[in-house]
Motif scaffolding. Structure first.
Motif, short mmCIF file in Angstrom:
data_model
loop_
_atom_site.label_atom_id
_atom_site.label_comp_id
_atom_site.label_asym_id
_atom_site.label_seq_id
_atom_site.Cartn_x
_atom_site.Cartn_y
_atom_site.Cartn_z
N LEU A 203 -6.26 22.45 5.17
CA LEU A 203 -5.79 21.11 5.32
C LEU A 203 -6.04 20.53 6.25
O LEU A 203 -6.22 19.08 6.45
N ALA A 204 -6.49 21.01 7.24
CA ALA A 204 -6.86 20.73 8.65
C ALA A 204 -8.30 19.93 8.54
O ALA A 204 -8.68 19.18 9.43
N THR A 205 -9.05 20.23 7.38
CA THR A 205 -10.41 19.68 7.25
C THR A 205 -10.23 18.38 6.41
O THR A 205 -11.14 17.65 5.93
N GLN A 206 -9.12 18.12 5.72
CA GLN A 206 -8.66 17.14 4.69
C GLN A 206 -8.53 15.79 5.62
O GLN A 206 -8.44 15.49 6.76
N PRO A 207 -8.31 14.71 4.67
CA PRO A 207 -8.11 13.37 5.17
C PRO A 207 -6.80 13.36 5.86
O PRO A 207 -5.71 12.90 5.02
N THR A 208 -6.62 13.59 7.06
CA THR A 208 -5.20 13.62 7.83
C THR A 208 -4.29 12.62 7.54
O THR A 208 -2.95 12.68 7.17
N HIS A 209 -4.79 11.29 7.81
CA HIS A 209 -3.91 10.24 7.63
C HIS A 209 -3.64 9.84 6.32
O HIS A 209 -2.29 9.70 5.97
N GLY A 210 -4.28 10.09 5.16
CA GLY A 210 -3.94 10.16 3.72
C GLY A 210 -2.95 10.92 3.47
O GLY A 210 -1.78 10.74 2.63
N LEU A 211 -3.02 12.29 3.98
CA LEU A 211 -2.09 13.13 3.81
C LEU A 211 -0.73 12.87 4.22
O LEU A 211 0.46 13.21 3.88
N GLN A 244 -11.37 5.39 8.04
CA GLN A 244 -12.55 6.16 7.79
C GLN A 244 -12.58 7.20 6.87
O GLN A 244 -13.65 7.32 6.05
N ASP A 245 -11.71 7.95 6.74
CA ASP A 245 -11.69 9.07 5.64
C ASP A 245 -11.93 8.51 4.34
O ASP A 245 -12.56 9.02 3.28
N TYR A 246 -11.30 7.36 3.80
CA TYR A 246 -11.66 6.68 2.59
C TYR A 246 -13.01 6.70 2.37
O TYR A 246 -13.47 6.59 1.38
N ARG A 247 -13.58 5.80 3.58
CA ARG A 247 -15.02 5.44 3.51
C ARG A 247 -15.65 6.79 3.05
O ARG A 247 -16.88 6.66 2.26
N GLU A 248 -15.79 7.81 4.03
CA GLU A 248 -16.32 8.89 3.89
C GLU A 248 -16.18 9.60 2.39
O GLU A 248 -16.99 10.20 1.90
N GLY A 249 -14.73 9.67 1.91
CA GLY A 249 -14.85 10.25 0.76
C GLY A 249 -15.46 9.61 -0.43
O GLY A 249 -15.84 10.26 -1.16
N VAL A 250 -15.32 8.10 -0.40
CA VAL A 250 -16.31 7.49 -1.26
C VAL A 250 -17.62 7.82 -1.23
O VAL A 250 -18.40 8.20 -2.52
N ALA A 251 -18.31 7.88 -0.13
CA ALA A 251 -19.56 8.01 0.16
C ALA A 251 -20.15 9.23 -0.33
O ALA A 251 -21.07 9.33 -0.85
N ALA A 252 -19.27 10.38 0.00
CA ALA A 252 -19.58 11.84 -0.54
C ALA A 252 -19.63 11.74 -1.90
O ALA A 252 -20.46 12.51 -2.38
N PHE A 253 -18.48 11.25 -2.78
CA PHE A 253 -18.65 11.38 -3.84
C PHE A 253 -19.75 10.83 -4.69
O PHE A 253 -20.43 11.32 -5.49
N VAL A 254 -20.19 9.41 -4.22
CA VAL A 254 -21.38 8.96 -4.59
C VAL A 254 -22.69 9.64 -4.46
O VAL A 254 -23.35 9.72 -5.20
N ALA A 255 -22.60 10.25 -3.17
CA ALA A 255 -23.61 11.04 -2.79
C ALA A 255 -23.81 12.43 -3.40
O ALA A 255 -24.70 13.23 -3.13
N LYS A 256 -22.83 12.71 -4.16
CA LYS A 256 -22.67 14.29 -4.63
C LYS A 256 -22.67 15.07 -3.48
O LYS A 256 -23.31 16.09 -3.91
N ARG A 257 -22.02 15.13 -2.60
CA ARG A 257 -22.12 16.05 -1.23
C ARG A 257 -20.60 16.22 -0.91
O ARG A 257 -19.62 15.55 -1.38
N ALA A 258 -20.45 16.96 -0.12
CA ALA A 258 -19.12 17.78 0.32
C ALA A 258 -18.89 16.57 1.58
O ALA A 258 -19.53 16.20 2.24
N PRO A 259 -17.49 15.85 1.61
CA PRO A 259 -17.01 15.14 2.60
C PRO A 259 -16.89 15.70 3.92
O PRO A 259 -16.42 16.75 3.93
N LYS A 260 -16.90 15.05 4.78
CA LYS A 260 -16.60 15.46 6.02
C LYS A 260 -15.51 14.63 7.03
O LYS A 260 -15.97 13.51 7.50
N PHE A 261 -14.44 15.04 6.67
CA PHE A 261 -13.33 14.10 7.06
C PHE A 261 -13.00 14.32 8.56
O PHE A 261 -13.17 15.26 9.22
N GLU A 262 -12.52 13.05 9.16
CA GLU A 262 -12.32 13.32 10.69
C GLU A 262 -10.93 12.92 10.82
O GLU A 262 -10.28 13.01 12.01
N GLY A 263 -10.06 12.90 9.83
CA GLY A 263 -8.76 12.71 10.02
C GLY A 263 -8.00 11.30 10.69
O GLY A 263 -7.20 11.19 11.08
N ARG A 264 -9.13 10.31 10.28
CA ARG A 264 -8.78 8.97 10.62
C ARG A 264 -9.12 7.94 9.94
O ARG A 264 -9.99 8.22 8.66
#
Length: 264
Positions: A203-211, A244-264
């Motif tokens: 959970l600590a690696t996930q999009p904290t603000h979204g959670l 920022q985590d939403y932008r990262e999540g979409v970018a990772a989905f499009v690039a087919k890579r694991a996201p690197k969420f920062e919790g913000r």
């Protein structure tokens, strides 16, 4: 008087672990223990590296609720003001756990009785050792469930079961609690610490603000009508979409890579 800390706080890998530490008294609460816990929770809130809280107990129990030998609540020649203890200690604790802007995982390692049960149930995701149990022990001494018990129980298990548990004080095993929807999962005793720790680190690696926004939405959903909840979803989704985590999540989905969420 012992100088041993009644609350232990450890922070590592984005996870703050708070351990109730009065094992000789099944981690039952005193006023001093509440004060230490308030300090630990304040430290968790202020530490920007923390993205998940894990709450557990030391020894063979999670928490037996209030220590009835504590002078603030012990019956004497004059009746104690139990409402003052609730207003000062338990209500702020429950509110703090529910309002903390990050997931709160509870690992119930043994008996959770009275306020101890309801503090566990105030957490977001609850795992319990198979040997653990939950007891609404208040009725055994002429009291009512506090620490949010009369609010939480009917929402988790329904009115009939909540009334039975509150009036009879029956012990609920971890497996029964899972079957009734009181907790997320019952796990083998020797796996509890490992599973709870792994879950908290995940959970600590996930999009904290979204959670945190998910937590806010679900915590009020049963008190809102559909239109109010739809409007809340709109507002919270607007907020989530600017992170920022939403932008990262979409970018990772499009690039087919694991996201690197920062919790913000």
């Amino acid at each position: 008087m012992s100088d041993e800390k009644t609350i232990l706080l450890d922070i590592a890998d984005g996870v703050a672990t708070i351990t109730l530490n009065r094992p000789d008294r099944l981690n039952s609460f005193t006023a001093a223990m509440h004060e230490e816990l308030r300090g630990a929770l304040a430290a968790v809130r202020e530490d920007k590296s923390v993205r998940c809280l894990l709450l557990t107990g030391a020894g063979r129990g999670f928490c037996a609720g209030q220590d009835l030998s504590d002078r603030a609540v012990a019956p004497g020649q004059e009746a104690p003001d139990l409402g003052a203890s609730i207003e000062t200690n338990y209500n702020p604790l429950v509110r703090s756990l529910r309002e903390l802007p990050m997931p709160v995982v509870c690992a119930v390692n043994g008996v959770a009785a009275g306020a101890g049960a309801n503090i566990a149930l105030a957490c977001d995701i609850v795992l319990a050792a198979r040997s653990a149990s939950f007891i609404q022990a208040f009725c055994k001494i002429g009291l009512i469930p506090d620490s949010g018990g009369t609010w939480t129980l009917p929402r988790l298990v329904g009115h009939a079961r909540a009334m039975g548990l509150a009036m009879l004080g029956d012990k609920v095993s971890a497996e029964q609690a899972e079957a009734w929807g009181m907790i997320w999962k019952a796990v083998d005793d020797d796996k509890l610490a490992e599973e709870a720790g792994a879950l908290a680190r995940q959970l600590a690696t996930q999009p904290t603000h979204g959670l945190a926004l998910i937590k806010r939405a679900l915590n009020v959903s049963l008190d809102n009508d559909l239109d109010t909840q739809l409007d809340l979803e709109r507002d919270l989704q607007r907020e989530a979409g600017r992170t920022q985590d939403y932008r990262e999540g979409v970018a990772a989905f499009v690039a087919k890579r694991a996201p690197k969420f920062e919790g913000r």
